[in-house]
Motif scaffolding. Structure first.
Motif, PDB file in Angstrom:
ATOM      1  N   PRO A   3      -3.680   5.433   8.241  1.00 28.67           N
ATOM      2  CA  PRO A   3      -3.148   6.672   7.648  1.00 28.67           C
ATOM      3  C   PRO A   3      -2.903   6.544   6.144  1.00 28.67           C
ATOM      4  O   PRO A   3      -3.063   7.528   5.403  1.00 28.67           O
ATOM      5  CB  PRO A   3      -1.839   6.902   8.405  1.00 28.67           C
ATOM      6  N   ILE A   4      -2.543   5.356   5.712  1.00 25.39           N
ATOM      7  CA  ILE A   4      -2.319   5.148   4.268  1.00 25.39           C
ATOM      8  C   ILE A   4      -3.636   5.276   3.516  1.00 25.39           C
ATOM      9  O   ILE A   4      -3.711   5.937   2.470  1.00 25.39           O
ATOM     10  CB  ILE A   4      -1.681   3.764   4.018  1.00 25.39           C
ATOM     11  N   LEU A   5      -4.689   4.642   4.041  1.00 29.12           N
ATOM     12  CA  LEU A   5      -5.999   4.721   3.390  1.00 29.12           C
ATOM     13  C   LEU A   5      -6.491   6.160   3.335  1.00 29.12           C
ATOM     14  O   LEU A   5      -7.028   6.605   2.302  1.00 29.12           O
ATOM     15  CB  LEU A   5      -7.009   3.856   4.146  1.00 29.12           C
ATOM     16  N   VAL A   6      -6.304   6.891   4.424  1.00 28.71           N
ATOM     17  CA  VAL A   6      -6.762   8.282   4.458  1.00 28.71           C
ATOM     18  C   VAL A   6      -5.973   9.126   3.464  1.00 28.71           C
ATOM     19  O   VAL A   6      -6.531   9.986   2.765  1.00 28.71           O
ATOM     20  CB  VAL A   6      -6.651   8.842   5.891  1.00 28.71           C
ATOM     21  N   HIS A   7      -4.681   8.872   3.378  1.00 22.88           N
ATOM     22  CA  HIS A   7      -3.861   9.605   2.404  1.00 22.88           C
ATOM     23  C   HIS A   7      -4.341   9.337   0.974  1.00 22.88           C
ATOM     24  O   HIS A   7      -4.330  10.250   0.121  1.00 22.88           O
ATOM     25  CB  HIS A   7      -2.391   9.211   2.550  1.00 22.88           C
ATOM     26  N   CYS A   8      -4.778   8.106   0.727  1.00 23.37           N
ATOM     27  CA  CYS A   8      -5.243   7.761  -0.623  1.00 23.37           C
ATOM     28  C   CYS A   8      -6.508   8.530  -1.020  1.00 23.37           C
ATOM     29  O   CYS A   8      -6.795   8.696  -2.219  1.00 23.37           O
ATOM     30  CB  CYS A   8      -5.511   6.267  -0.733  1.00 23.37           C
ATOM     31  N   LEU A   9      -7.272   8.988  -0.030  1.00 21.80           N
ATOM     32  CA  LEU A   9      -8.466   9.784  -0.341  1.00 21.80           C
ATOM     33  C   LEU A   9      -8.099  11.091  -1.046  1.00 21.80           C
ATOM     34  O   LEU A   9      -8.934  11.680  -1.744  1.00 21.80           O
ATOM     35  CB  LEU A   9      -9.241  10.111   0.952  1.00 21.80           C
ATOM     36  N   GLN A  10      -6.858  11.536  -0.873  1.00 18.50           N
ATOM     37  CA  GLN A  10      -6.430  12.809  -1.468  1.00 18.50           C
ATOM     38  C   GLN A  10      -5.861  12.652  -2.869  1.00 18.50           C
ATOM     39  O   GLN A  10      -5.498  13.661  -3.501  1.00 18.50           O
ATOM     40  CB  GLN A  10      -5.371  13.457  -0.564  1.00 18.50           C
ATOM     41  N   ARG A  11      -5.810  11.425  -3.364  1.00 15.33           N
ATOM     42  CA  ARG A  11      -5.200  11.182  -4.685  1.00 15.33           C
ATOM     43  C   ARG A  11      -6.205  11.461  -5.805  1.00 15.33           C
ATOM     44  O   ARG A  11      -6.792  10.555  -6.390  1.00 15.33           O
ATOM     45  CB  ARG A  11      -4.702   9.744  -4.753  1.00 15.33           C
ATOM     46  N   ALA A  38       0.823  -1.211   0.000  1.00 19.74           N
ATOM     47  CA  ALA A  38       0.000   0.000   0.000  1.00 19.74           C
ATOM     48  C   ALA A  38       0.853   1.255   0.000  1.00 19.74           C
ATOM     49  O   ALA A  38       0.400   2.332  -0.402  1.00 19.74           O
ATOM     50  CB  ALA A  38      -0.923   0.002   1.215  1.00 19.74           C
ATOM     51  N   ASN A  39       2.109   1.117   0.425  1.00 16.35           N
ATOM     52  CA  ASN A  39       3.036   2.253   0.412  1.00 16.35           C
ATOM     53  C   ASN A  39       3.899   2.292  -0.844  1.00 16.35           C
ATOM     54  O   ASN A  39       4.783   3.139  -0.965  1.00 16.35           O
ATOM     55  CB  ASN A  39       3.962   2.178   1.630  1.00 16.35           C
ATOM     56  N   SER A  40       3.642   1.381  -1.777  1.00 14.88           N
ATOM     57  CA  SER A  40       4.489   1.279  -2.971  1.00 14.88           C
ATOM     58  C   SER A  40       4.341   2.522  -3.856  1.00 14.88           C
ATOM     59  O   SER A  40       3.240   3.058  -4.018  1.00 14.88           O
ATOM     60  CB  SER A  40       4.099   0.030  -3.770  1.00 14.88           C
ATOM     61  N   PRO A  41       5.440   2.966  -4.457  1.00 15.00           N
ATOM     62  CA  PRO A  41       5.360   4.082  -5.423  1.00 15.00           C
ATOM     63  C   PRO A  41       4.759   3.646  -6.755  1.00 15.00           C
ATOM     64  O   PRO A  41       4.415   4.499  -7.582  1.00 15.00           O
ATOM     65  CB  PRO A  41       6.817   4.516  -5.581  1.00 15.00           C
ATOM     66  N   GLU A  42       4.641   2.341  -6.952  1.00  7.67           N
ATOM     67  CA  GLU A  42       4.064   1.833  -8.198  1.00  7.67           C
ATOM     68  C   GLU A  42       2.528   1.884  -8.099  1.00  7.67           C
ATOM     69  O   GLU A  42       1.926   1.217  -7.241  1.00  7.67           O
ATOM     70  CB  GLU A  42       4.504   0.391  -8.452  1.00  7.67           C
ATOM     71  N   PRO A  43       1.868   2.670  -8.935  1.00  2.00           N
ATOM     72  CA  PRO A  43       0.407   2.841  -8.843  1.00  2.00           C
ATOM     73  C   PRO A  43      -0.369   1.524  -8.880  1.00  2.00           C
ATOM     74  O   PRO A  43      -1.304   1.337  -8.102  1.00  2.00           O
ATOM     75  CB  PRO A  43       0.074   3.719 -10.061  1.00  2.00           C
ATOM     76  N   GLU A  44       0.039   0.615  -9.762  1.00  5.06           N
ATOM     77  CA  GLU A  44      -0.716  -0.640  -9.871  1.00  5.06           C
ATOM     78  C   GLU A  44      -0.541  -1.505  -8.628  1.00  5.06           C
ATOM     79  O   GLU A  44      -1.494  -2.152  -8.168  1.00  5.06           O
ATOM     80  CB  GLU A  44      -0.263  -1.405 -11.108  1.00  5.06           C
ATOM     81  N   VAL A  45       0.656  -1.525  -8.090  1.00  7.70           N
ATOM     82  CA  VAL A  45       0.909  -2.315  -6.881  1.00  7.70           C
ATOM     83  C   VAL A  45       0.130  -1.731  -5.707  1.00  7.70           C
ATOM     84  O   VAL A  45      -0.496  -2.458  -4.924  1.00  7.70           O
ATOM     85  CB  VAL A  45       2.420  -2.347  -6.566  1.00  7.70           C
ATOM     86  N   GLN A  46       0.180  -0.391  -5.595  1.00 11.99           N
ATOM     87  CA  GLN A  46      -0.535   0.256  -4.499  1.00 11.99           C
ATOM     88  C   GLN A  46      -2.048   0.017  -4.596  1.00 11.99           C
ATOM     89  O   GLN A  46      -2.703  -0.329  -3.609  1.00 11.99           O
ATOM     90  CB  GLN A  46      -0.263   1.760  -4.502  1.00 11.99           C
ATOM     91  N   LEU A  47      -2.597   0.185  -5.814  1.00 10.24           N
ATOM     92  CA  LEU A  47      -4.039  -0.023  -5.999  1.00 10.24           C
ATOM     93  C   LEU A  47      -4.434  -1.451  -5.658  1.00 10.24           C
ATOM     94  O   LEU A  47      -5.449  -1.694  -5.002  1.00 10.24           O
ATOM     95  CB  LEU A  47      -4.430   0.301  -7.439  1.00 10.24           C
ATOM     96  N   SER A  48      -3.600  -2.409  -6.081  1.00 12.52           N
ATOM     97  CA  SER A  48      -3.898  -3.814  -5.793  1.00 12.52           C
ATOM     98  C   SER A  48      -3.897  -4.084  -4.284  1.00 12.52           C
ATOM     99  O   SER A  48      -4.741  -4.824  -3.776  1.00 12.52           O
ATOM    100  CB  SER A  48      -2.872  -4.711  -6.486  1.00 12.52           C
ATOM    101  N   SER A  99      -9.750   5.648  -8.907  1.00 12.39           N
ATOM    102  CA  SER A  99      -9.921   4.243  -8.514  1.00 12.39           C
ATOM    103  C   SER A  99      -9.319   3.991  -7.136  1.00 12.39           C
ATOM    104  O   SER A  99      -9.889   3.264  -6.311  1.00 12.39           O
ATOM    105  CB  SER A  99      -9.256   3.319  -9.539  1.00 12.39           C
ATOM    106  N   LEU A 100      -8.174   4.609  -6.885  1.00 12.64           N
ATOM    107  CA  LEU A 100      -7.536   4.474  -5.580  1.00 12.64           C
ATOM    108  C   LEU A 100      -8.389   5.150  -4.497  1.00 12.64           C
ATOM    109  O   LEU A 100      -8.564   4.600  -3.404  1.00 12.64           O
ATOM    110  CB  LEU A 100      -6.135   5.092  -5.617  1.00 12.64           C
ATOM    111  N   GLN A 101      -8.921   6.339  -4.826  1.00 12.00           N
ATOM    112  CA  GLN A 101      -9.805   7.022  -3.879  1.00 12.00           C
ATOM    113  C   GLN A 101     -11.019   6.151  -3.525  1.00 12.00           C
ATOM    114  O   GLN A 101     -11.400   6.034  -2.357  1.00 12.00           O
ATOM    115  CB  GLN A 101     -10.299   8.345  -4.479  1.00 12.00           C
ATOM    116  N   PHE A 102     -11.606   5.550  -4.542  1.00 12.51           N
ATOM    117  CA  PHE A 102     -12.801   4.737  -4.360  1.00 12.51           C
ATOM    118  C   PHE A 102     -12.520   3.530  -3.462  1.00 12.51           C
ATOM    119  O   PHE A 102     -13.260   3.247  -2.515  1.00 12.51           O
ATOM    120  CB  PHE A 102     -13.322   4.278  -5.722  1.00 12.51           C
TER     121      PHE A 102
END
Length: 518
Positions: free
Chosen positions: A115-123, A78-88, A128-131
């Motif tokens: 905190p990671i999930l909350v941070h993703c709300l700002q993307r 979830a902390n990965s800089p790779e968008p696909e890895v993080q989304l997965s 798709s990541l926000q959702f």
């Protein structure tokens, strides 16, 4: 002194045993536990977002292959800089939380992923990541109060409010769902979210082109905003919500209609000021016909809402009666569900606590025999409500109205309740009998004889030894005033016979200050 104050003093003086209208018009304090127990049957405080589609074994195996059941792997990815890895990874967390049984909410909170999930709300660059993050947080907030608090403490609420402006509908809807769970946790979070400005953007979603599932979620959140009366929602919030409820009450979807009416029932359970706000919104004429809706859930909610309104003042009660509410009650009193019967009798107990014209409206609608039937044959909780309805009538009604009550053979079923274990019911019944005897006029001896013949006198005598002070005092008072052996040597042959037409009270007869003696 104002007219209202004079009338209130007169009411205390002339009614009975210190019972005032606040006591006669009963709110729901006695059934609060039952309502809490049944609250999930009515409208859930919180809801998890669980996919309705059936997953295949191959999909489950695929999830395991991607490490969706390994929390450490999920958090790391979830902390990965790779968008696909993080989304997965975020999707994996969401799937764990969306499982049907025992989602590992605490494990995920303890893993440090919040905190990671909350941070993703700002993307905003990755809807798709926000959702997925919003969905995961929604299900965490559907849990216990501590779990909901964990979501709030990470600063999620302002970000969810920001997502209400998202151009992506699925993101908006998930944010609405998450906020609904947070608001549903209780009045503290409700007022916190209101203060941050949730109401206006939420109501903006109520428009013709909104998809039905989304509108259902919006309506459910409105229900949560209306909940709790300690404290109630802010007055300004209620004023904002009522126009929306006036629109939603016309919706054909049963789920939306049920939630709309429950929202009104919560508002009308908040005291006379909130009742008046609901009345002033002009929604009552739309609410009353729902008493005969073909869906029991709608009927139940409508009966609760109008029932709460008639706990208000006589004027507020009259608004409901003016909508021909009583025409719906023959069917409600004969309903197959006992809960509906009980609620219907409770409603009528608050009408018979009103003025004499309102009492007469119940009589004219032919409902008294049905109430007496429930007093005689109903389940105990319904009998209890019927006892209140009868007792209230003996306090509020005229002599002729009480005479009608006696003519409908109320004495025997009323006396039958003198042996129950509920002290409140016994006291209500004793009050009713005391009032009937007090107003009996020339037919006192016939009524007193009926009380004795059905075993009521023996029961009242026994109650002189009751552990409840008010009960044994009232029982003693009734025996002493109406059934004492040393009250005179009247010739029993002079007792007026009972008429074939029933008991005929003389409305002009004066009542001795110390009652009737025989």
């Amino acid at each position: 002194m104002s007219t209202d104050n004079i009338n209130q003093r007169r009411f205390h003086h002339f009614k009975n045993k210190g019972k005032d209208q606040d006591e006669m018009r009963r709110r729901r304090n006695e059934v609060t536990f039952e309502l809490r127990k049944n609250k999930r049957d009515e409208s859930l405080f919180k809801r998890r977002n669980v996919p309705s589609e059936v997953r295949s074994a191959d999909e489950d195996e695929a999830d395991k292959a991607f490490g969706y059941t390994n929390l450490d792997a999920i958090v790391t990815n979830a902390n990965s800089p790779e968008p696909e890895v993080q989304l997965s990874a975020i999707q994996g967390a969401r799937k764990l939380l969306s499982s049907d049984r025992n989602p590992p909410i605490d494990d995920l909170i303890n893993s440090g992923i919040l905190p990671i999930l909350v941070h993703c709300l700002q993307r905003h660059d990755n809807p798709s990541l926000q959702f997925e993050a919003a969905w995961a947080l929604t299900n965490i907030a559907s849990g216990t109060s501590l779990q909901t608090t964990a979501v709030v403490n990470t600063g999620a609420v302002p970000l969810f409010l920001e997502l209400l402006k998202s151009p992506h509908q699925n993101v908006c809807e998930q944010a609405v769902w998450a906020l609904g769970n947070i608001i549903g946790d209780g009045p503290d979070f409700r007022d916190y979210v209101i203060k941050l400005g949730v109401v206006s953007p939420l109501l903006n979603f109520i428009k013709p082109d909104i998809p039905l599932p989304f509108l259902r979620n919006v309506t459910w959140v409105i229900v949560n905003l209306c909940r709790s009366k300690e404290p109630p929602p802010p007055v300004e919030t209620i004023k904002e919500l009522l126009p929306a409820l006036c629109v939603l009450i016309h919706h054909i979807d049963v789920n939306i209609l049920v939630d709309t009416v429950w929202a009104l029932s919560y508002l009308t359970d908040g005291g006379n000021d909130q009742i008046q706000m609901v009345i002033d919104s002009l929604i009552v004429p739309q609410l009353v016909p729902l008493l005969s809706h073909n869906e029991v859930k709608v009927q139940t909610a409508a009966l609760r809402a109008v029932g709460n309104i008639v706990t208000g003042t006589d004027e507020q009660t009259q608004v409901v009666l003016n909508c021909d509410a009583l025409s719906h009650f023959p069917a409600l009193l004969n309903h197959s569900k006992e809960k509906i019967n009980k609620e219907a009798v409770w409603f009528l107990s608050n009408i018979t606590a009103g003025n004499q014209q309102q009492v007469q409206s119940v009589i004219d609608a032919g409902l008294i025999p049905m109430v007496i039937r429930h007093l005689d044959k109903g389940e105990f909780q319904t009998q209890k409500e019927a006892a209140w309805a009868i007792s209230n009538l003996t306090i509020s009604g005229t002599k002729m109205q009480v005479a009608y009550l006696v003519n409908q053979k109320v004495i025997h079923p009323l006396c039958n309740l003198l042996t129950v274990r509920d002290p409140q019911v016994i006291q209500v019944v004793l009050d009713g009998l005391n009032n009937i005897l007090k107003l009996a006029g020339p037919q006192f001896f016939s009524i007193a004889s009926e009380v004795e013949e059905c075993g009521g006198l023996d029961k009242i005598e026994t109650l002189q030894n009751h552990e409840n002070e008010e009960i044994y005092k009232l029982a003693f008072e009734i025996i002493d005033q109406y059934f004492s052996d040393d009250q005179g040597d009247e010739d029993p042959t002079l007792m007026p016979p009972a008429s074939d037409q029933g008991y005929q009270f003389d409305p002009n007869a004066s009542i001795p200050s110390d009652g009737f003696k025989f």
